[in-house]
Design a protein around this motif. Structure first.
Motif, PDB file in Angstrom:
ATOM      1  N   LEU A  40       3.867  16.544   7.543  1.00 45.39           N
ATOM      2  CA  LEU A  40       4.091  15.736   6.343  1.00 45.39           C
ATOM      3  C   LEU A  40       4.631  14.353   6.689  1.00 45.39           C
ATOM      4  CD1 LEU A  40       5.575  18.598   4.155  1.00 45.39           C
ATOM      5  CD2 LEU A  40       3.505  17.295   3.603  1.00 45.39           C
ATOM      6  N   ILE A  41       5.552  14.294   7.647  1.00 42.44           N
ATOM      7  CA  ILE A  41       6.106  12.996   8.045  1.00 42.44           C
ATOM      8  C   ILE A  41       5.032  12.128   8.685  1.00 42.44           C
ATOM      9  CG2 ILE A  41       7.718  11.853   9.613  1.00 42.44           C
ATOM     10  CD1 ILE A  41       9.643  14.209   9.156  1.00 42.44           C
ATOM     11  N   SER A  42       4.206  12.721   9.538  1.00 42.90           N
ATOM     12  CA  SER A  42       3.127  11.963  10.181  1.00 42.90           C
ATOM     13  C   SER A  42       2.139  11.434   9.149  1.00 42.90           C
ATOM     14  CB  SER A  42       2.391  12.850  11.192  1.00 42.90           C
ATOM     15  OG  SER A  42       3.257  13.291  12.214  1.00 42.90           O
ATOM     16  N   ALA A  43       1.811  12.261   8.172  1.00 44.30           N
ATOM     17  CA  ALA A  43       0.892  11.829   7.116  1.00 44.30           C
ATOM     18  C   ALA A  43       1.497  10.700   6.297  1.00 44.30           C
ATOM     19  CB  ALA A  43       0.547  13.008   6.204  1.00 44.30           C
ATOM     20  N   ALA A  44       2.793  10.815   6.004  1.00 44.69           N
ATOM     21  CA  ALA A  44       3.462   9.772   5.226  1.00 44.69           C
ATOM     22  C   ALA A  44       3.504   8.457   5.996  1.00 44.69           C
ATOM     23  CB  ALA A  44       4.877  10.226   4.866  1.00 44.69           C
ATOM     24  N   LEU A  45       3.803   8.546   7.296  1.00 46.09           N
ATOM     25  CA  LEU A  45       3.854   7.327   8.115  1.00 46.09           C
ATOM     26  C   LEU A  45       2.474   6.682   8.235  1.00 46.09           C
ATOM     27  CD1 LEU A  45       6.284   8.427  10.983  1.00 46.09           C
ATOM     28  CD2 LEU A  45       6.732   6.779   9.143  1.00 46.09           C
ATOM     29  N   ALA A  46       1.436   7.487   8.355  1.00 40.08           N
ATOM     30  CA  ALA A  46       0.076   6.945   8.422  1.00 40.08           C
ATOM     31  C   ALA A  46      -0.289   6.221   7.130  1.00 40.08           C
ATOM     32  CB  ALA A  46      -0.925   8.071   8.701  1.00 40.08           C
ATOM     33  N   SER A  47       0.056   6.827   5.999  1.00 44.10           N
ATOM     34  CA  SER A  47      -0.218   6.193   4.708  1.00 44.10           C
ATOM     35  C   SER A  47       0.576   4.900   4.547  1.00 44.10           C
ATOM     36  CB  SER A  47       0.131   7.156   3.561  1.00 44.10           C
ATOM     37  OG  SER A  47      -0.644   8.325   3.629  1.00 44.10           O
ATOM     38  N   LEU A  48       1.847   4.940   4.949  1.00 44.22           N
ATOM     39  CA  LEU A  48       2.704   3.761   4.830  1.00 44.22           C
ATOM     40  C   LEU A  48       2.206   2.631   5.728  1.00 44.22           C
ATOM     41  CD1 LEU A  48       5.302   2.510   3.675  1.00 44.22           C
ATOM     42  CD2 LEU A  48       6.520   3.485   5.647  1.00 44.22           C
ATOM     43  N   THR A  49       1.805   2.967   6.950  1.00 41.66           N
ATOM     44  CA  THR A  49       1.355   1.943   7.901  1.00 41.66           C
ATOM     45  C   THR A  49       0.067   1.267   7.429  1.00 41.66           C
ATOM     46  OG1 THR A  49       2.347   3.179   9.743  1.00 41.66           O
ATOM     47  CG2 THR A  49       0.689   1.508  10.285  1.00 41.66           C
ATOM     48  N   ILE A  50      -0.947   2.062   7.143  1.00 41.27           N
ATOM     49  CA  ILE A  50      -2.227   1.499   6.702  1.00 41.27           C
ATOM     50  C   ILE A  50      -2.070   0.807   5.358  1.00 41.27           C
ATOM     51  CG2 ILE A  50      -4.624   2.005   6.128  1.00 41.27           C
ATOM     52  CD1 ILE A  50      -3.907   2.361   9.081  1.00 41.27           C
ATOM     53  N   GLY A  51      -1.319   1.436   4.457  1.00 41.89           N
ATOM     54  CA  GLY A  51      -1.101   0.822   3.150  1.00 41.89           C
ATOM     55  C   GLY A  51      -0.363  -0.499   3.249  1.00 41.89           C
ATOM     56  N   GLY A  52       0.684  -0.526   4.090  1.00 41.66           N
ATOM     57  CA  GLY A  52       1.436  -1.763   4.258  1.00 41.66           C
ATOM     58  C   GLY A  52       0.602  -2.877   4.861  1.00 41.66           C
ATOM     59  N   LEU A  53      -0.216  -2.535   5.856  1.00 41.38           N
ATOM     60  CA  LEU A  53      -1.083  -3.541   6.477  1.00 41.38           C
ATOM     61  C   LEU A  53      -2.063  -4.142   5.456  1.00 41.38           C
ATOM     62  CD1 LEU A  53      -1.907  -1.867   9.930  1.00 41.38           C
ATOM     63  CD2 LEU A  53      -0.584  -3.973   9.547  1.00 41.38           C
ATOM     64  N   LEU A  54      -2.676  -3.278   4.665  1.00 38.61           N
ATOM     65  CA  LEU A  54      -3.634  -3.762   3.660  1.00 38.61           C
ATOM     66  C   LEU A  54      -2.943  -4.603   2.596  1.00 38.61           C
ATOM     67  CD1 LEU A  54      -5.874  -0.597   3.125  1.00 38.61           C
ATOM     68  CD2 LEU A  54      -6.575  -2.757   4.171  1.00 38.61           C
ATOM     69  N   PHE A  55      -1.808  -4.104   2.117  1.00 43.78           N
ATOM     70  CA  PHE A  55      -1.143  -4.796   1.011  1.00 43.78           C
ATOM     71  C   PHE A  55      -0.597  -6.151   1.439  1.00 43.78           C
ATOM     72  CE2 PHE A  55       2.561  -5.773  -1.619  1.00 43.78           C
ATOM     73  CZ  PHE A  55       1.994  -5.729  -2.889  1.00 43.78           C
ATOM     74  N   PHE A  56       0.135  -6.193   2.535  1.00 46.57           N
ATOM     75  CA  PHE A  56       0.780  -7.442   2.930  1.00 46.57           C
ATOM     76  C   PHE A  56      -0.197  -8.430   3.569  1.00 46.57           C
ATOM     77  CE2 PHE A  56       4.416  -4.486   2.739  1.00 46.57           C
ATOM     78  CZ  PHE A  56       5.183  -5.180   1.800  1.00 46.57           C
ATOM     79  N   SER A  57      -1.304  -7.920   4.099  1.00 46.50           N
ATOM     80  CA  SER A  57      -2.317  -8.825   4.646  1.00 46.50           C
ATOM     81  C   SER A  57      -3.005  -9.622   3.544  1.00 46.50           C
ATOM     82  CB  SER A  57      -3.367  -8.036   5.434  1.00 46.50           C
ATOM     83  OG  SER A  57      -2.793  -7.415   6.558  1.00 46.50           O
ATOM     84  N   PHE A  58      -3.087  -9.008   2.359  1.00 47.78           N
ATOM     85  CA  PHE A  58      -3.790  -9.672   1.245  1.00 47.78           C
ATOM     86  C   PHE A  58      -2.869  -9.861   0.043  1.00 47.78           C
ATOM     87  CE2 PHE A  58      -6.939  -7.147   3.629  1.00 47.78           C
ATOM     88  CZ  PHE A  58      -7.773  -8.177   4.071  1.00 47.78           C
ATOM     89  N   SER A  59      -1.568  -9.927   0.289  1.00 50.77           N
ATOM     90  CA  SER A  59      -0.597 -10.006  -0.812  1.00 50.77           C
ATOM     91  C   SER A  59      -0.707 -11.294  -1.611  1.00 50.77           C
ATOM     92  CB  SER A  59       0.829  -9.863  -0.264  1.00 50.77           C
ATOM     93  OG  SER A  59       1.101 -10.902   0.665  1.00 50.77           O
TER      94      SER A  59
END
Length: 483
Positions: A40-59
């Motif tokens: 669960l922690i690994s899945a959460a970190l993967a979602s946070l990492t990819i999500g953060g990259l997408l969001f802040f790259s195009f914020s």
């Protein structure tokens, strides 16, 4: 031109939201020391990492979302949430296959409730909670949740709201779409907490009460027990589930009016009356053969009948009885319920009563028009005239739905499965119900399907949850042509 950068930003925001929603599962995992913390922690970190990259790259993107982007965002959001939502299943100590994980996740998010898990009770508690949470997330929709909580989507929220809830009604509780979404979720959360408390007071453990509360209000049907609600030999628990499944299958606008004491607005709804009377009539009629062919008391026969009727029509999919053990006619009636669905604007899947009501009313009026060809005979629902555009939309929806059911059944049968099982699997996945007939009856699961069949049935679940057009429009050349 499609604004892909704006879409990427929104996908990033949704994945970060997914991370937050995984946290309670991690907490349960640590509390029970169930051994699935790493997954669960690994899945959460993967979602946070990819999500953060997408969001802040195009914020810095701040472009208006048009209807075309709305349909694409909704479809992609369900795809992204499915991909990252399946990670806990493939990262746990005894991992699922990719096809099983995809099926289980999409079944959860679309609140279908079909499962590939052969023994649910041996699964770790963190995974079981995440499994229930996926249904609760999908209950009112990922986009509706996001519009309610975050100002991320701006004025494009209306396009996403319409794209994800493309039914024939357009009732809103407030002129501003974000306020409507907030009120829908306040009702949803309030009813969820209420049913959790009731389940706990009526004898469920806290963990089971939370899980069943989430999946009851989502009309999802995932359970922590192999025997579903039949495990709880409690009249009180089963009647509580019936009441809240019924409420979850009611248009939330109607529920809102009921909570405000505006009963005249509730009773004015043609769909609500049709929904209520159909449930009552079917439950009473089916209780007779269940009593005759089963070894039950009069009360238990009626309770089993009412429970299964409400469960299937609301597309929840809980079971207290195997309806396929009775007369073949009883099985056929329950199979036909897979094509009903409850109310538009609810958490249920299926075709919805308002579409059936419009179809039958229009068909009846067509006889009048034949006799009086020059007369103007309008179709009215809730006292309001239904436009020709809406009638055409509904007729097209019903025709496409039937075509998908027929061709889907043919495809599954070509893969090597018997016709009854093919009919049942396609009907229940397209209608987001769960149990069906054949080898996917109330006491069975979908583990025996081969990987390709599971992926195809998962696609049907998405089609059904997004009510066909939102997904199918992406496959038309008109959608991709530049303006």
């Amino acid at each position: 031109m499609i604004h892909y950068k704006e879409i990427a930003k929104i996908m990033g925001g949704l994945l970060m939201l997914l991370t937050v929603l995984m946290l309670p599962g991690i907490a349960f995992s640590f509390y029970f020391n169930s051994g699935d913390q790493r997954a669960l922690i690994s899945a959460a970190l993967a979602s946070l990492t990819i999500g953060g990259l997408l969001f802040f790259s195009f914020s810095k993107q701040d472009q208006n979302i048009r209807k075309r982007e709305g349909y694409l965002i909704v479809s992609l959001s369900w795809l992204f949430m499915s991909i990252f939502g399946m990670l806990p299943y493939v990262l746990m100590d005894n991992p699922m296959s990719i096809s099983d994980a995809v099926f289980e996740t999409i079944s959860g998010l679309t609140t279908t409730g079909a499962t590939t898990m052969v023994d649910i009770e041996i699964m770790p508690q963190g995974i079981l909670f995440w499994r229930s949470m996926t249904q609760w997330i999908g209950g009112l929709g990922i986009i509706v949740l996001t519009v309610a909580i975050f100002p991320l989507l701006g004025i494009g929220g209306i396009e996403l709201f319409v794209a994800e809830s493309p039914g024939p009604t357009s009732d809103k509780l407030h002129p501003r779409i974000r306020e409507t979404a907030k009120r829908l979720w306040l009702i949803y959360v309030g009813l969820t907490i209420t049913v959790i408390v009731l389940y706990f007071l009526e004898g469920m453990t806290f963990f089971d009460a939370v899980n069943h509360g989430l999946t009851t209000m989502a009309t999802g049907g995932f359970s922590t027990k192999n025997d579903s609600m039949a495990f709880y030999d409690s009249e009180l628990i089963q009647y509580t589930a019936i009441v809240f499944m019924f409420l979850a299958g009611t248009n939330f606008t109607i529920t809102y009016f009921g909570l405000q004491g505006k009963w005249d607005r509730v009773w004015k709804s043609d769909e609500f009356r049709a929904y209520l009377f159909t449930l009552i009539i079917l439950a009473v009629l089916l209780s007779v053969p269940i009593f005759v062919y089963g070894n039950h008391s009069v009360e238990q026969s009626f309770r089993n009948s009412l429970f299964q009727v409400v469960s299937l029509i609301t597309t929840t999919g809980y079971i207290t009885d195997d309806y396929t053990l009775y007369h073949p006619g009883v099985t056929l009636v329950f199979f036909m319920m897979l094509f009903l669905g409850a109310s538009a604007g609810s958490t249920s899947g299926g075709i919805k009563f308002v579409r059936h009501l419009t179809f039958f009313k229009n068909s009846y009026l067509e006889f009048k028009r034949i006799v009086h060809p020059r007369a103007v005979i309008p179709l009215k629902i809730n006292g309001d005239r239904v436009t020709g555009k809406i009638i055409t939309h509904i007729m097209t929806f019903l025709l496409i739905y039937l075509m998908i059911f027929v061709f889907g059944s043919i495809i599954i049968s070509i893969m090597g499965y018997d016709l009854i099982t093919s009919f049942g699997a396609v009907a229940t996945c397209l209608g987001n119900v769960g149990p069906a007939i054949g080898m996917v009856g109330p006491t069975d699961n979908f583990a025996f399907f081969d990987p390709l069949a599971k992926i195809f049935l998962s696609f049907l679940m998405l089609l059904g949850r997004l009510e066909l057009f939102t997904v199918l429009v992406l496959f038309t050349p008109y959608f991709w042509r530049a303006n």
